[in-house]
Scaffold this motif. Structure first.
Motif, PDB file in Angstrom:
ATOM      1  N   ARG A   1       5.671   0.070   7.236  1.00  0.00           N
ATOM      2  CA  ARG A   1       5.166  -1.305   7.167  1.00  0.00           C
ATOM      3  C   ARG A   1       4.925  -1.825   8.579  1.00  0.00           C
ATOM      4  NH1 ARG A   1       6.161  -4.137   2.237  1.00  0.00           N
ATOM      5  NH2 ARG A   1       7.479  -2.950   0.815  1.00  0.00           N
ATOM      6  N   ALA A   2       3.975  -2.752   8.687  1.00  0.00           N
ATOM      7  CA  ALA A   2       3.751  -3.420   9.964  1.00  0.00           C
ATOM      8  C   ALA A   2       5.067  -4.055  10.410  1.00  0.00           C
ATOM      9  CB  ALA A   2       2.668  -4.482   9.815  1.00  0.00           C
ATOM     10  N   GLY A   3       5.370  -3.929  11.695  1.00  0.00           N
ATOM     11  CA  GLY A   3       6.624  -4.459  12.236  1.00  0.00           C
ATOM     12  C   GLY A   3       7.708  -3.401  12.362  1.00  0.00           C
ATOM     13  N   GLU A   4       7.596  -2.316  11.585  1.00  0.00           N
ATOM     14  CA  GLU A   4       8.531  -1.196  11.708  1.00  0.00           C
ATOM     15  C   GLU A   4       8.003  -0.217  12.748  1.00  0.00           C
ATOM     16  OE1 GLU A   4       9.764  -1.061   6.954  1.00  0.00           O
ATOM     17  OE2 GLU A   4       8.598   0.574   7.830  1.00  0.00           O
ATOM     18  N   THR A   5       8.897   0.547  13.335  1.00  0.00           N
ATOM     19  CA  THR A   5       8.471   1.602  14.249  1.00  0.00           C
ATOM     20  C   THR A   5       8.313   2.891  13.456  1.00  0.00           C
ATOM     21  OG1 THR A   5       9.578   0.560  16.113  1.00  0.00           O
ATOM     22  CG2 THR A   5       9.071   2.903  16.330  1.00  0.00           C
TER      23      THR A   5
ATOM     24  N   ALA B   1      -3.203   9.639  -1.905  1.00  0.00           N
ATOM     25  CA  ALA B   1      -4.049   8.972  -0.919  1.00  0.00           C
ATOM     26  C   ALA B   1      -3.257   7.837  -0.272  1.00  0.00           C
ATOM     27  CB  ALA B   1      -5.302   8.415  -1.584  1.00  0.00           C
ATOM     28  N   VAL B   2      -3.501   7.634   1.015  1.00  0.00           N
ATOM     29  CA  VAL B   2      -2.807   6.603   1.787  1.00  0.00           C
ATOM     30  C   VAL B   2      -3.846   5.695   2.442  1.00  0.00           C
ATOM     31  CG1 VAL B   2      -1.286   6.176   3.775  1.00  0.00           C
ATOM     32  CG2 VAL B   2      -0.821   8.092   2.224  1.00  0.00           C
ATOM     33  N   ARG B   3      -3.601   4.405   2.369  1.00  0.00           N
ATOM     34  CA  ARG B   3      -4.463   3.427   3.034  1.00  0.00           C
ATOM     35  C   ARG B   3      -3.746   2.912   4.261  1.00  0.00           C
ATOM     36  NH1 ARG B   3      -5.732  -2.634   2.186  1.00  0.00           N
ATOM     37  NH2 ARG B   3      -3.735  -2.686   1.121  1.00  0.00           N
ATOM     38  N   VAL B   4      -4.466   2.836   5.383  1.00  0.00           N
ATOM     39  CA  VAL B   4      -3.945   2.253   6.626  1.00  0.00           C
ATOM     40  C   VAL B   4      -4.635   0.913   6.792  1.00  0.00           C
ATOM     41  CG1 VAL B   4      -3.689   2.537   9.118  1.00  0.00           C
ATOM     42  CG2 VAL B   4      -3.677   4.556   7.638  1.00  0.00           C
ATOM     43  N   TYR B   5      -3.840  -0.170   6.880  1.00  0.00           N
ATOM     44  CA  TYR B   5      -4.462  -1.482   6.987  1.00  0.00           C
ATOM     45  C   TYR B   5      -3.672  -2.424   7.891  1.00  0.00           C
ATOM     46  CZ  TYR B   5      -1.089  -3.442   3.622  1.00  0.00           C
ATOM     47  OH  TYR B   5       0.060  -3.862   3.009  1.00  0.00           O
ATOM     48  N   HIS B   6      -4.390  -3.449   8.369  1.00  0.00           N
ATOM     49  CA  HIS B   6      -3.803  -4.511   9.193  1.00  0.00           C
ATOM     50  C   HIS B   6      -3.955  -5.817   8.421  1.00  0.00           C
ATOM     51  CE1 HIS B   6      -2.708  -6.908  12.657  1.00  0.00           C
ATOM     52  NE2 HIS B   6      -3.820  -7.603  12.515  1.00  0.00           N
TER      53      HIS B   6
ATOM     54  N   GLN C   1      -6.450 -12.397   5.846  1.00  0.00           N
ATOM     55  CA  GLN C   1      -7.212 -11.261   5.348  1.00  0.00           C
ATOM     56  C   GLN C   1      -6.519  -9.932   5.635  1.00  0.00           C
ATOM     57  OE1 GLN C   1     -11.172 -11.551   6.869  1.00  0.00           O
ATOM     58  NE2 GLN C   1     -11.944  -9.820   5.697  1.00  0.00           N
ATOM     59  N   GLU C   2      -6.885  -8.922   4.819  1.00  0.00           N
ATOM     60  CA  GLU C   2      -6.495  -7.544   5.074  1.00  0.00           C
ATOM     61  C   GLU C   2      -7.702  -6.788   5.614  1.00  0.00           C
ATOM     62  OE1 GLU C   2      -3.248  -6.608   1.548  1.00  0.00           O
ATOM     63  OE2 GLU C   2      -5.120  -5.485   1.626  1.00  0.00           O
ATOM     64  N   PHE C   3      -7.455  -5.934   6.587  1.00  0.00           N
ATOM     65  CA  PHE C   3      -8.500  -5.107   7.160  1.00  0.00           C
ATOM     66  C   PHE C   3      -8.109  -3.643   6.975  1.00  0.00           C
ATOM     67  CE2 PHE C   3      -8.498  -9.101   9.458  1.00  0.00           C
ATOM     68  CZ  PHE C   3      -9.847  -9.460   9.448  1.00  0.00           C
TER      69      PHE C   3
ATOM     70  N   SER D   1       4.868  -1.129  14.635  1.00  0.00           N
ATOM     71  CA  SER D   1       3.506  -0.875  14.171  1.00  0.00           C
ATOM     72  C   SER D   1       2.769  -2.175  13.887  1.00  0.00           C
ATOM     73  CB  SER D   1       3.556  -0.033  12.885  1.00  0.00           C
ATOM     74  OG  SER D   1       2.257   0.173  12.385  1.00  0.00           O
ATOM     75  N   ARG D   2       1.469  -2.162  14.139  1.00  0.00           N
ATOM     76  CA  ARG D   2       0.613  -3.287  13.789  1.00  0.00           C
ATOM     77  C   ARG D   2      -0.091  -3.034  12.461  1.00  0.00           C
ATOM     78  NH1 ARG D   2      -3.173  -4.972  18.503  1.00  0.00           N
ATOM     79  NH2 ARG D   2      -3.316  -6.817  17.182  1.00  0.00           N
TER      80      ARG D   2
END
Length: 194
Positions: free
Chosen positions: A42-46, A57-62, A67-69, A92-93
């Motif tokens: 998750r974002a914020g975790e290292t 399948a894996v999605r990488v998003y910000h 909004q989600e990108f 992670s961002r």
């Protein structure tokens, strides 16, 4: 264990690793399963692990407040992690989410970098993967800047039909930088013209 043969075959093809080098890497692999919608990071975790996807399948998003990108998708026989976080060992961002059940092997950051230090071929594989990711990222940025959403969609359809068939309209539209309604219009237009 047969699944690990997939990783070994990739490594042998890339750098000609021998059995000793493979065993030094493989002894640290751990098999994991993530249910649909679960997070690999998750974002914020290292990011502590590099994953090799066997199925799923894996999605990488910000995510921002508004909004989600979607930055990328990863499928079978691909490595995935939150690469910037994994390399720098900083939070992670981006988030990595399973779009369907994911079965994978993973190796911890420390074990991977220890293998890099011990074996030249392992370090070479790491460099080759980094180069490949850089080329993919540059090509993606150029496409976003220079192609229309329809051209990007047609390119995706040509390069990766699996992507088109497995990913929801919402996530695919986010990846293309458009609204889901716009993607639906593009799909309708292409269906009518074919």
């Amino acid at each position: 264990m047969l699944r690990r043969d997939q990783i070994q075959a990739i490594f042998r093809q890339m750098a000609g690793i021998n059995e000793e080098e493979w065993q030094a890497f493989a002894q640290h692999l751990e098999e994991v399963t993530f249910p649909k919608h679960d997070y690999l990071c998750r974002a914020g975790e290292t990011a502590q692990y590099l994953y090799f996807i066997y199925t799923g399948a894996v999605r990488v998003y910000h995510q921002t407040e508004e909004q989600e990108f979607t930055l990328n998708f990863h499928f079978e026989n691909e490595f995935v992690t939150a690469f910037s976080s994994f390399i720098t060992q900083t939070p992670s961002r981006v988030s990595l989410q399973a779009l369907e059940q994911v079965q994978a092997s993973r190796i911890h950051h420390q074990h991977l970098y220890n293998t890099y230090q011990q074996y030249h071929h392992a370090e070479r594989i790491g460099r080759l993967f980094a180069e490949k990711l850089y080329v993919q990222k540059t090509n993606r940025e150029i496409d976003l800047l220079s192609l229309s959403a329809e051209q990007q969609y047609l390119n995706l359809l040509q390069k990766n039909p699996k992507l088109i068939s497995q990913i929801s309209v919402k996530h695919l539209a986010s990846y293309l930088g458009i609204h889901p309604e716009s993607l639906s219009r593009i799909r309708h237009k292409l269906a009518v013209n074919s």
